[in-house]
Motif scaffolding. Sequence first.
Motif, PDB file in Angstrom:
ATOM      1  N   ILE A 302       0.837  -1.197   0.000  1.00 38.51           N
ATOM      2  CA  ILE A 302       0.000   0.000   0.000  1.00 38.51           C
ATOM      3  C   ILE A 302       0.874   1.250   0.000  1.00 38.51           C
ATOM      4  O   ILE A 302       0.648   2.178  -0.767  1.00 38.51           O
ATOM      5  N   LEU A 303       1.913   1.241   0.836  1.00 39.85           N
ATOM      6  CA  LEU A 303       2.814   2.391   0.903  1.00 39.85           C
ATOM      7  C   LEU A 303       3.548   2.599  -0.415  1.00 39.85           C
ATOM      8  O   LEU A 303       3.660   3.707  -0.919  1.00 39.85           O
ATOM      9  N   ASP A 304       4.050   1.513  -0.978  1.00 40.40           N
ATOM     10  CA  ASP A 304       4.752   1.591  -2.257  1.00 40.40           C
ATOM     11  C   ASP A 304       3.835   2.191  -3.305  1.00 40.40           C
ATOM     12  O   ASP A 304       4.234   3.026  -4.108  1.00 40.40           O
ATOM     13  N   GLY A 305       2.623   1.739  -3.269  1.00 36.16           N
ATOM     14  CA  GLY A 305       1.641   2.223  -4.242  1.00 36.16           C
ATOM     15  C   GLY A 305       1.465   3.718  -4.127  1.00 36.16           C
ATOM     16  O   GLY A 305       1.424   4.437  -5.123  1.00 36.16           O
ATOM     17  N   HIS A 306       1.418   4.198  -2.929  1.00 37.55           N
ATOM     18  CA  HIS A 306       1.256   5.629  -2.702  1.00 37.55           C
ATOM     19  C   HIS A 306       2.448   6.406  -3.253  1.00 37.55           C
ATOM     20  O   HIS A 306       2.298   7.392  -3.960  1.00 37.55           O
ATOM     21  N   ARG A 321      -7.067   6.547  -1.664  1.00 40.64           N
ATOM     22  CA  ARG A 321      -7.724   6.935  -0.422  1.00 40.64           C
ATOM     23  C   ARG A 321      -6.725   7.066   0.714  1.00 40.64           C
ATOM     24  O   ARG A 321      -6.746   8.013   1.487  1.00 40.64           O
ATOM     25  N   LEU A 322      -5.837   6.095   0.772  1.00 37.01           N
ATOM     26  CA  LEU A 322      -4.830   6.105   1.836  1.00 37.01           C
ATOM     27  C   LEU A 322      -3.923   7.323   1.706  1.00 37.01           C
ATOM     28  O   LEU A 322      -3.671   8.042   2.667  1.00 37.01           O
ATOM     29  N   ASN A 357      11.940   9.322   1.582  1.00 36.78           N
ATOM     30  CA  ASN A 357      13.219   8.867   1.043  1.00 36.78           C
ATOM     31  C   ASN A 357      13.342   7.360   1.118  1.00 36.78           C
ATOM     32  O   ASN A 357      13.736   6.708   0.165  1.00 36.78           O
ATOM     33  N   GLU A 358      12.969   6.904   2.288  1.00 35.12           N
ATOM     34  CA  GLU A 358      13.055   5.445   2.498  1.00 35.12           C
ATOM     35  C   GLU A 358      12.218   4.702   1.482  1.00 35.12           C
ATOM     36  O   GLU A 358      12.638   3.703   0.912  1.00 35.12           O
ATOM     37  N   LEU A 359      11.026   5.248   1.288  1.00 33.06           N
ATOM     38  CA  LEU A 359      10.105   4.573   0.380  1.00 33.06           C
ATOM     39  C   LEU A 359      10.631   4.603  -1.043  1.00 33.06           C
ATOM     40  O   LEU A 359      10.553   3.613  -1.769  1.00 33.06           O
ATOM     41  N   ALA A 360      11.208   5.774  -1.427  1.00 31.36           N
ATOM     42  CA  ALA A 360      11.742   5.880  -2.776  1.00 31.36           C
ATOM     43  C   ALA A 360      12.833   4.838  -2.978  1.00 31.36           C
ATOM     44  O   ALA A 360      12.889   4.147  -3.985  1.00 31.36           O
ATOM     45  N   ARG A 388       8.460   2.886   9.140  1.00 34.15           N
ATOM     46  CA  ARG A 388       8.188   2.703   7.720  1.00 34.15           C
ATOM     47  C   ARG A 388       7.075   3.610   7.226  1.00 34.15           C
ATOM     48  O   ARG A 388       6.723   3.572   6.068  1.00 34.15           O
ATOM     49  N   GLY A 389       6.488   4.424   8.077  1.00 28.52           N
ATOM     50  CA  GLY A 389       5.566   5.411   7.559  1.00 28.52           C
ATOM     51  C   GLY A 389       4.172   5.408   8.153  1.00 28.52           C
ATOM     52  O   GLY A 389       3.336   6.200   7.769  1.00 28.52           O
ATOM     53  N   TYR A 390       3.914   4.556   9.123  1.00 24.60           N
ATOM     54  CA  TYR A 390       2.591   4.575   9.729  1.00 24.60           C
ATOM     55  C   TYR A 390       2.590   5.397  10.998  1.00 24.60           C
ATOM     56  O   TYR A 390       3.613   5.542  11.661  1.00 24.60           O
ATOM     57  N   SER A 391       1.439   5.919  11.347  1.00 26.42           N
ATOM     58  CA  SER A 391       1.271   6.461  12.681  1.00 26.42           C
ATOM     59  C   SER A 391      -0.004   5.857  13.252  1.00 26.42           C
ATOM     60  O   SER A 391      -0.847   5.375  12.509  1.00 26.42           O
TER      61      SER A 391
END
Lengths: 432, 95
Positions: A302-306, A321-322, A357-360, A388-391
Amino acid sequence: MSLPAELPFPAERRAISVGDLTRRIKKLLEDNIRYVWVAGEISNFRPAASGHCYFTLKDEEAQIGCALWKPIAARLRFRPEDGMDVLAWGRVEVYAPHGKYQLIIEDLEPRGAGALAIRFEQLKAKLEAEGLFDAGRKRALPLLPRAIGIVTSPVGAALQDMLRTLTSRCPTVPIYFYPVKVQGEGAAEEIAAAIGHLNLAMPDLDVLIVGRGGGSIEDLWAFNEEVVARAIHASRIPIVSAVGHETDFTIADFTADIRALTPTDAAMKVVPKRAELIEMLDRCGAQLRRALESRAELARSILDGHRNGHALREPQAVVRRLAQRLDELHERLSVALGGAVAAARERLAHWWRTASNELAHAGRATRERAESLRRHLQAVSPLAVLNRGYSITRAEDGGVIRSTSAVKPGQFLRTTLADGEIRSRVEEREKK
Amino acid sequence: MNSDRTPPKKARFEDYLKQVEETVKALESGKLGLEESLERFQAGKIALDECYRILQEAEKKIQILVKDKDGTLNAAAYEAPNAETRSARRKAESL
């Protein structure tokens, strides 16, 4: 018709009463025949309402009336029936009012080859009718007992067979051996007492093996006694019976939770092989890790997709949506947070950059990351996920907010990030 | 009647194993949030470790229960009679 002259009539006819005569007969009989064993066949057996029983004992030549008083009848180990060959122990008594003599029975037992079979069948039918053998009463054994009890003879191969099999399969289970007499006078009572005693004294026992090695039907007889069946029936600890060989069936076998074919078979039934259990645990562990891994894969996709604007595994709508929700959150925080939490906002911005950055980076190295994820799964923690990007946003009572409908404008929220917390207030909410 | 026959409740090997299996099922259902998934995984891991611990305990000595005069049971280490004494006894019995 005249009487023959030589008949020896006494000169004087001095009569005695019927009572006197009967008293003499009674004395004669009862003094001369005290207790005897009498062999014969039962006929005309009649239990009376009083609980006393009456019957006739006969053979080819003669018959005698018998009385079986209630307390003796209650003690018998079989139920007398017409046609049964029996041995009766008793004394002769003359019953004056009827001018009859009868045998007062003190003990009665079946005679001949079928005697034990009769007792077996009768006890089996009785206990079955009482529900002692009901399948619904049988309890399953635990996969691995905390401790095992063994009730058997200290001599003989059965004990050694069981101990050898138990310790070779799983030597970590404690074994408690309760020695008893398994044949002869008093054996049944000893076995029953041992079962009762262990139930009271050993709360950690998860299973009890009760049995002995092979022998004749007389040798195995203690396991066909009612007192043993009752003790098995009352046992809180599940019982495995292991009496004689595969072909031997005893009342204890019918009453036990599980019937083992032999003592060795009983040992195999109560503990699995330790190596097999460890293999099973290894499989469970792998399954557990795989289950978490696939859950984490889903989150990352999901994160990658974003980040890339492509839905890798999820439908695009979900990803959009996310992404929108994250942007919105960011925006709202900027607006809502006052000067006091400016630092927190800075941290959020910093986090957002780092995460991006991490995600990229991760986007280019998806495969590598999957590998590394797999390696580090055991150590994974909620903190790592936040990195990894969640809160995680919680209400004041600590409940995690999963839906807009869970909050009301004006409500305070706590948002947990990788490096700390943000406290915020809801302005408004929009449901999508 | 039935409650008398239920063994006392205390966590056993299979209780822990059941926890592991339930955790796997819950994780695989995909219905848990990420945070909850991690918590459940960690709890499942603890239960699994407990299973291993039970199987890796030291080997146990066999105990023989001896009833003393007032009827209480005492456990003592059980020594299996070795083959020689057993065959000697058998010989004695056959005489």
